[in-house]
Design a protein around this motif. Sequence first.
Motif, PDB file in Angstrom:
ATOM      1  N   GLU A 164       0.754  -1.311  -0.041  1.00  0.00           N
ATOM      2  CA  GLU A 164       0.020   0.002  -0.083  1.00  0.00           C
ATOM      3  C   GLU A 164       0.803   1.348  -0.036  1.00  0.00           C
ATOM      4  OE1 GLU A 164      -3.071  -0.048   2.871  1.00  0.00           O
ATOM      5  OE2 GLU A 164      -3.636  -1.882   2.392  1.00  0.00           O
ATOM      6  N   THR A 165       1.973   1.161   0.864  1.00  0.00           N
ATOM      7  CA  THR A 165       2.673   2.461   0.891  1.00  0.00           C
ATOM      8  C   THR A 165       3.837   2.563  -0.060  1.00  0.00           C
ATOM      9  OG1 THR A 165       4.054   1.639   2.636  1.00  0.00           O
ATOM     10  CG2 THR A 165       2.042   2.635   3.378  1.00  0.00           C
ATOM     11  N   GLY A 166       4.446   1.561  -0.440  1.00  0.00           N
ATOM     12  CA  GLY A 166       5.694   1.350  -1.094  1.00  0.00           C
ATOM     13  C   GLY A 166       6.768   1.563  -0.123  1.00  0.00           C
ATOM     14  N   LYS A 167       6.611   1.481   1.084  1.00  0.00           N
ATOM     15  CA  LYS A 167       8.058   1.758   1.943  1.00  0.00           C
ATOM     16  C   LYS A 167       8.381   0.360   2.300  1.00  0.00           C
ATOM     17  CE  LYS A 167       6.491   6.195   3.395  1.00  0.00           C
ATOM     18  NZ  LYS A 167       6.283   7.121   4.479  1.00  0.00           N
ATOM     19  N   SER A 168       9.682   0.215   2.647  1.00  0.00           N
ATOM     20  CA  SER A 168      10.370  -0.896   3.282  1.00  0.00           C
ATOM     21  C   SER A 168       9.480  -1.410   4.576  1.00  0.00           C
ATOM     22  CB  SER A 168      11.807  -0.672   3.642  1.00  0.00           C
ATOM     23  OG  SER A 168      12.512  -1.815   4.351  1.00  0.00           O
ATOM     24  N   LYS A 169       9.453  -2.713   4.484  1.00  0.00           N
ATOM     25  CA  LYS A 169       9.065  -3.515   5.822  1.00  0.00           C
ATOM     26  C   LYS A 169      10.142  -3.786   6.834  1.00  0.00           C
ATOM     27  CE  LYS A 169       4.718  -5.597   4.137  1.00  0.00           C
ATOM     28  NZ  LYS A 169       3.975  -6.882   4.365  1.00  0.00           N
ATOM     29  N   GLY A 170      11.318  -3.383   6.415  1.00  0.00           N
ATOM     30  CA  GLY A 170      12.355  -3.637   7.343  1.00  0.00           C
ATOM     31  C   GLY A 170      13.314  -5.177   7.318  1.00  0.00           C
ATOM     32  N   PHE A 171      12.949  -5.505   5.941  1.00  0.00           N
ATOM     33  CA  PHE A 171      13.628  -6.633   5.822  1.00  0.00           C
ATOM     34  C   PHE A 171      13.788  -7.210   4.192  1.00  0.00           C
ATOM     35  CE2 PHE A 171       9.434  -8.427   5.944  1.00  0.00           C
ATOM     36  CZ  PHE A 171       9.166  -9.429   4.947  1.00  0.00           C
ATOM     37  N   GLY A 172      14.633  -7.991   3.993  1.00  0.00           N
ATOM     38  CA  GLY A 172      14.867  -8.073   2.473  1.00  0.00           C
ATOM     39  C   GLY A 172      15.810  -9.373   2.390  1.00  0.00           C
ATOM     40  N   PHE A 173      15.852  -9.884   1.090  1.00  0.00           N
ATOM     41  CA  PHE A 173      16.613 -10.714   0.793  1.00  0.00           C
ATOM     42  C   PHE A 173      17.925 -10.528  -0.018  1.00  0.00           C
ATOM     43  CE2 PHE A 173      12.321 -12.225   1.604  1.00  0.00           C
ATOM     44  CZ  PHE A 173      12.246 -13.249   2.154  1.00  0.00           C
ATOM     45  N   VAL A 174      19.001 -11.172   0.116  1.00  0.00           N
ATOM     46  CA  VAL A 174      20.158 -11.280  -0.832  1.00  0.00           C
ATOM     47  C   VAL A 174      20.578 -12.788  -1.268  1.00  0.00           C
ATOM     48  CG1 VAL A 174      22.647 -10.706  -0.739  1.00  0.00           C
ATOM     49  CG2 VAL A 174      21.015  -9.563   0.593  1.00  0.00           C
ATOM     50  N   GLU A 175      20.934 -12.805  -2.541  1.00  0.00           N
ATOM     51  CA  GLU A 175      21.030 -14.185  -3.197  1.00  0.00           C
ATOM     52  C   GLU A 175      22.474 -14.107  -3.556  1.00  0.00           C
ATOM     53  OE1 GLU A 175      20.021 -17.751  -4.432  1.00  0.00           O
ATOM     54  OE2 GLU A 175      18.196 -16.273  -4.204  1.00  0.00           O
ATOM     55  N   MET A 176      23.005 -15.152  -3.154  1.00  0.00           N
ATOM     56  CA  MET A 176      24.461 -15.408  -3.386  1.00  0.00           C
ATOM     57  C   MET A 176      24.899 -16.497  -4.105  1.00  0.00           C
ATOM     58  SD  MET A 176      26.239 -13.555  -0.004  1.00  0.00           S
ATOM     59  CE  MET A 176      27.990 -13.123  -0.782  1.00  0.00           C
ATOM     60  N   PRO A 177      25.469 -16.448  -5.229  1.00  0.00           N
ATOM     61  CA  PRO A 177      25.610 -17.927  -5.937  1.00  0.00           C
ATOM     62  C   PRO A 177      26.521 -19.140  -5.359  1.00  0.00           C
ATOM     63  CG  PRO A 177      26.583 -16.206  -7.246  1.00  0.00           C
ATOM     64  CD  PRO A 177      25.831 -15.922  -5.969  1.00  0.00           C
ATOM     65  N   HIS A 178      27.564 -18.307  -4.426  1.00  0.00           N
ATOM     66  CA  HIS A 178      28.568 -19.463  -3.962  1.00  0.00           C
ATOM     67  C   HIS A 178      28.069 -19.567  -2.462  1.00  0.00           C
ATOM     68  CE1 HIS A 178      30.454 -18.964  -7.618  1.00  0.00           C
ATOM     69  NE2 HIS A 178      30.411 -17.839  -7.481  1.00  0.00           N
ATOM     70  N   ALA A 179      27.756 -20.798  -2.121  1.00  0.00           N
ATOM     71  CA  ALA A 179      27.364 -21.075  -0.631  1.00  0.00           C
ATOM     72  C   ALA A 179      28.378 -20.785   0.242  1.00  0.00           C
ATOM     73  CB  ALA A 179      26.948 -22.571  -0.371  1.00  0.00           C
ATOM     74  N   LYS A 180      29.626 -20.802   0.254  1.00  0.00           N
ATOM     75  CA  LYS A 180      30.930 -20.585   0.930  1.00  0.00           C
ATOM     76  C   LYS A 180      30.820 -19.103   1.253  1.00  0.00           C
ATOM     77  CE  LYS A 180      35.890 -21.106   1.536  1.00  0.00           C
ATOM     78  NZ  LYS A 180      37.196 -21.843   0.815  1.00  0.00           N
ATOM     79  N   GLU A 181      30.663 -18.368   0.162  1.00  0.00           N
ATOM     80  CA  GLU A 181      30.729 -16.893   0.383  1.00  0.00           C
ATOM     81  C   GLU A 181      29.350 -16.368   1.110  1.00  0.00           C
ATOM     82  OE1 GLU A 181      32.955 -15.615  -3.711  1.00  0.00           O
ATOM     83  OE2 GLU A 181      30.825 -15.320  -3.637  1.00  0.00           O
ATOM     84  N   ALA A 182      28.446 -17.104   0.808  1.00  0.00           N
ATOM     85  CA  ALA A 182      26.980 -16.733   1.523  1.00  0.00           C
ATOM     86  C   ALA A 182      27.190 -16.908   3.093  1.00  0.00           C
ATOM     87  CB  ALA A 182      25.895 -17.426   0.918  1.00  0.00           C
TER      88      ALA A 182
END
Length: 88
Positions: free
Chosen positions: A37-55
């Motif tokens: 509704e507001t387009g504002k952040s809900k205070g969380f997100g996701f980051v995708e990293m292809p290499h498990a060791k780096e993640a």
Amino acid sequence: MKLLVRNLARTTTEQEIHELFSAHGTVTECTLVLDKETGKSKGFGFVEMPHAKEAKMAKARLDETRLGSNKIRVRVAQDKEPQPDTKD
């Protein structure tokens, strides 16, 4: 590997998160979850990293660290289980 980043300040941008995690490896996607509704952040997100060791390294180094004034929490994201179809 997909990581869940929680307790973000509402003013944190995807660019800031991307830069933070890029210091620990390759980031293929960074997404803030926004209120529909507001387009504002809900205070969380996701980051995708292809290499498990780096993640895993990013998770270990960034969990409970400060981004701005907030202490962020980093976890491995769990895939949502498909919801059963209740239509009969």
